[in-house]
Motif scaffolding. Structure first.
Motif, PDB file in Angstrom:
ATOM      1  N   GLU A 136       0.812  -1.218   0.000  1.00  0.00           N
ATOM      2  CA  GLU A 136       0.000   0.000   0.000  1.00  0.00           C
ATOM      3  C   GLU A 136       0.845   1.267   0.000  1.00  0.00           C
ATOM      4  O   GLU A 136       0.323   2.370  -0.240  1.00  0.00           O
ATOM      5  N   ASP A 137       2.149   1.144   0.281  1.00  0.00           N
ATOM      6  CA  ASP A 137       3.024   2.314   0.265  1.00  0.00           C
ATOM      7  C   ASP A 137       3.589   2.602  -1.123  1.00  0.00           C
ATOM      8  O   ASP A 137       4.263   3.614  -1.320  1.00  0.00           O
ATOM      9  N   GLN A 138       3.352   1.715  -2.060  1.00  0.00           N
ATOM     10  CA  GLN A 138       3.883   1.895  -3.406  1.00  0.00           C
ATOM     11  C   GLN A 138       3.007   2.853  -4.216  1.00  0.00           C
ATOM     12  O   GLN A 138       1.780   2.881  -4.058  1.00  0.00           O
ATOM     13  N   PRO A 139       3.612   3.675  -5.068  1.00  0.00           N
ATOM     14  CA  PRO A 139       2.822   4.601  -5.907  1.00  0.00           C
ATOM     15  C   PRO A 139       1.806   3.851  -6.760  1.00  0.00           C
ATOM     16  O   PRO A 139       2.107   2.796  -7.323  1.00  0.00           O
ATOM     17  N   TYR A 141      -0.828   2.273  -5.838  1.00  0.00           N
ATOM     18  CA  TYR A 141      -1.406   1.074  -5.236  1.00  0.00           C
ATOM     19  C   TYR A 141      -2.928   1.182  -5.200  1.00  0.00           C
ATOM     20  O   TYR A 141      -3.490   2.221  -4.836  1.00  0.00           O
ATOM     21  N   VAL A 142      -3.587   0.116  -5.579  1.00  0.00           N
ATOM     22  CA  VAL A 142      -5.044   0.020  -5.525  1.00  0.00           C
ATOM     23  C   VAL A 142      -5.397  -1.154  -4.611  1.00  0.00           C
ATOM     24  O   VAL A 142      -4.966  -2.278  -4.851  1.00  0.00           O
ATOM     25  N   ARG A 143      -6.156  -0.867  -3.598  1.00  0.00           N
ATOM     26  CA  ARG A 143      -6.508  -1.911  -2.643  1.00  0.00           C
ATOM     27  C   ARG A 143      -7.395  -2.947  -3.301  1.00  0.00           C
ATOM     28  O   ARG A 143      -8.423  -2.609  -3.902  1.00  0.00           O
ATOM     29  N   PRO A 144      -7.031  -4.228  -3.226  1.00  0.00           N
ATOM     30  CA  PRO A 144      -7.843  -5.268  -3.866  1.00  0.00           C
ATOM     31  C   PRO A 144      -9.274  -5.276  -3.334  1.00  0.00           C
ATOM     32  O   PRO A 144      -9.511  -5.062  -2.139  1.00  0.00           O
ATOM     33  N   ALA A 145     -10.213  -5.542  -4.212  1.00  0.00           N
ATOM     34  CA  ALA A 145     -11.631  -5.538  -3.822  1.00  0.00           C
ATOM     35  C   ALA A 145     -11.949  -6.641  -2.831  1.00  0.00           C
ATOM     36  O   ALA A 145     -12.911  -6.536  -2.066  1.00  0.00           O
ATOM     37  N   ASP A 146     -11.127  -7.727  -2.817  1.00  0.00           N
ATOM     38  CA  ASP A 146     -11.418  -8.841  -1.912  1.00  0.00           C
ATOM     39  C   ASP A 146     -10.479  -8.855  -0.710  1.00  0.00           C
ATOM     40  O   ASP A 146     -10.360  -9.873  -0.035  1.00  0.00           O
TER      41      ASP A 146
END
Length: 433
Positions: A136-139, A141-146
Motif C-alpha cells: 500500500e506504500d507503493q505509488p 497502489y489500488v486496494r484489492p476488492a477482496d
C-alpha cells in the motif's frame, strides 16, 4: 548458542514456529531468554527482572494449586515438577506471597544470583526486525476488492451442490414481530425439569463486519450477541466426530488422565461425558486447538460441579478467557441431555468478597447462559471467528479463505451472495441456534 549474560550453553525449545516467535532459546544456568523472529524483532533479549516479578505462575489442570509454583519453561516448574502440557499462566505472575512454593522461591533466588550485577540493566541487546515493504506504500497502489478489512469486501461464491455445501445456513430472518416468551432462551432437558436459560453467543468483534461496540451485556472484550444476529449453523452436521477439523489425532494418555476421574464421578450419578467433549480435551490435534487461535483464552478442565440451577445437574469447566471474565462449561442435565453454557462466575472457587458502591457486601451472581447445543458446535464457531479475526488482521484475500469462513463472513457482508444452505440437499428450515 551461548548465553550473552552468563556464557553458559543455551537450549532451544522444540515447539512449532508461530507468527509470534520462530525460535525460543533458554539459558540452562541463568534462564535468560532469547526469542528469534518475533513481529518486532529479529532477536529479542529481555533484560533482567527482579526475582519476585520475573516468573509467570505455572498452569496445568493436571496439578492442584499449580499457581503456587513458578513456571520455569520447558513444561517444568522451578522446583522441578514436570507435566506434559504445563505452561505459564495466560494472566498472572508468580511472586513473593504467603502460599508460594518454598522450593520455587529458593530456585528463583538462586537463578537471580547468577545474573552479574553489571549485566542486569541495559546490558542485553535486541535486534529490531528489518522494515517490511508494504504494497500500500507503493505509488499507484489500488486496494484489492477482496482484501479483508474493507467494509465493502467482495467475497467469492461458496461451493454448492451435493457434498460441497458448508455448515453455515442461509441468513436467518431474525426475531418475529411478536417474539414468543421463549425467544432469547434455550432449554436443556425435557419436560417440567428442563433448565431454561438466557441464550446468546459470547464472542469478540470480527473486524468492521461485527464491531465490538460494548452494547448490551459484555464480559471484558467479549460481547453477548443475540442468537438471531450470528450466522446460523446446521446442527445436524455436528455429530461429535469433528469431521470439519481434519485429523484429530489419537487420545493422549496425559489428557485421558484428566477426563477419566471426571467420567467416573459422573457415572456415579448416571451421567456420561459426550464424545465431542472427550475428543476436544484428549485428542492430540484437538487438545488446545482453541487456545492456539483464541486470543488468550485457554483450556482449563475441572469438575464435575453441581449446577447452580438444579443440584441434580452437573457442569464441567473446560475453557476460560485469560482474565476469567467469561468461562465456558459443559452442562449435563440429569436426563442425559447436554449443552454449553457460559458465566462470569468461576464455580470451581469460592467467590471473593465484593463490595457495592456504598461499601455493602455484594453476593457474586450465579447466573449461567446457554451458548451452544454441543461442544463441537461451540468449537466450530469459536475457531471460525478466531480464524476470521486473524485473517482480517493480516489483510488476507477473501479468495484465499476456506469456504466455511467465507460463508460465515457472508452473514455480515450485505449483498455478498455467498451464503449457503447446508451440507445436505434437504430443506433448511430445521432447528438452528
Amino acid at each position: 548458542m551461548h548465553c550473552d549474560v552468563c556464557e553458559h550453553e543455551m537450549t532451544t525449545w522444540d515447539r512449532p514456529p508461530s507468527r509470534w516467535c520462530r525460535e525460543f532459546w533458554l539459558c540452562t544456568w541463568c534462564h535468560a531468554v532469547t526469542l528469534i523472529g518475533t513481529p518486532d524483532h529479529e532477536a529479542y533479549r529481555p533484560d533482567h527482572s527482579p526475582w519476585d516479578i520475573r516468573w509467570e505462575a505455572a498452569w496445568t489442570d493436571m496439578l492442584p494449586d499449580a499457581d503456587r509454583h513458578a513456571y520455569g519453561f520447558l513444561h517444568r516448574t522451578l522446583c522441578g515438577i514436570e507435566k506434559p502440557d504445563m505452561t505459564g499462566s495466560q494472566f498472572g505472575t508468580w511472586g513473593d506471597f504467603l502460599d508460594a512454593c518454598p522450593d520455587c522461591t529458593a530456585a528463583a533466588l538462586a537463578i537471580d544470583a547468577r545474573w552479574p550485577e553489571e549485566r542486569r540493566a541495559g546490558f542485553r541487546v535486541s535486534v529490531p526486525a528489518a522494515p517490511r515493504p508494504r504494497p500500500e506504500d507503493q505509488p499507484g497502489y489500488v486496494r484489492p476488492a477482496d482484501e479483508l478489512g474493507r467494509p465493502d469486501v467482495r467475497l467469492p461464491p461458496t461451493p454448492t451442490g451435493p457434498g460441497r455445501r458448508t455448515r453455515v445456513l442461509t441468513a436467518s430472518p431474525g426475531p418475529p414481530a411478536h417474539a414468543p416468551a421463549e425467544y432469547g432462551f434455550r432449554r436443556i432437558g425435557d419436560g417440567p425439569a428442563a433448565v431454561r436459560l438466557p441464550a446468546f453467543w459470547a464472542g469478540c468483534g470480527i473486524g468492521p463486519y461485527r464491531p465490538y461496540d460494548k452494547q448490551g451485556r459484555t464480559f471484558a472484550w467479549f460481547r453477548a450477541y443475540p442468537l438471531d444476529t450470528i450466522p446460523p449453523l446446521d446442527e445436524e452436521s455436528f455429530v461429535g466426530d469433528f469431521a470439519w477439523f481434519g485429523d484429530t489425532g489419537d487420545p493422549l494418555d496425559h489428557r485421558t488422565a484428566v477426563t477419566d476421574p471426571i467420567a467416573a464421578e459422573l457415572a456415579a450419578v448416571g451421567l456420561t461425558l459426550p464424545a465431542d467433549f472427550l475428543a476436544l480435551i484428549t485428542r492430540a490435534n484437538l487438545h488446545r486447538c482453541l487456545d492456539r487461535e483464541g486470543g488468550g483464552c485457554w483450556t482449563d478442565v475441572a469438575g464435575p460441579l453441581p449446577s447452580p440451577v438444579d443440584p441434580a445437574d452437573r457442569m464441567v469447566l473446560f475453557f476460560r478467557d485469560q482474565q476469567s471474565c467469561v468461562l465456558w462449561y459443559l452442562y449435563l442435565h440429569h436426563d442425559g441431555q447436554s449443552g454449553v453454557v457460559c458465566s462470569a462466575r468461576d464455580f470451581t472457587r469460592e467467590p471473593e468478597p465484593c463490595h457495592g458502591p456504598d461499601g455493602e457486601i455484594v453476593t457474586p451472581g450465579r447466573e449461567i447462559f446457554w451458548t451452544a447445543p454441543s461442544v463441537e458446535h461451540f468449537a466450530y464457531r469459536f475457531l471460525t471467528e478466531a480464524r476470521l479475526a486473524a485473517a482480517i488482521h493480516d489483510r488476507a484475500r477473501a479468495g484465499e479463505l476456506d469456504p466455511e469462513l467465507v460463508a460465515y463472513l457472508a452473514h455480515y457482508v450485505p449483498g455478498s451472495g455467498s451464503g449457503t444452505d447446508s451440507l445436505t440437499d434437504g430443506p433448511t428450515d430445521r432447528r438452528t441456534d
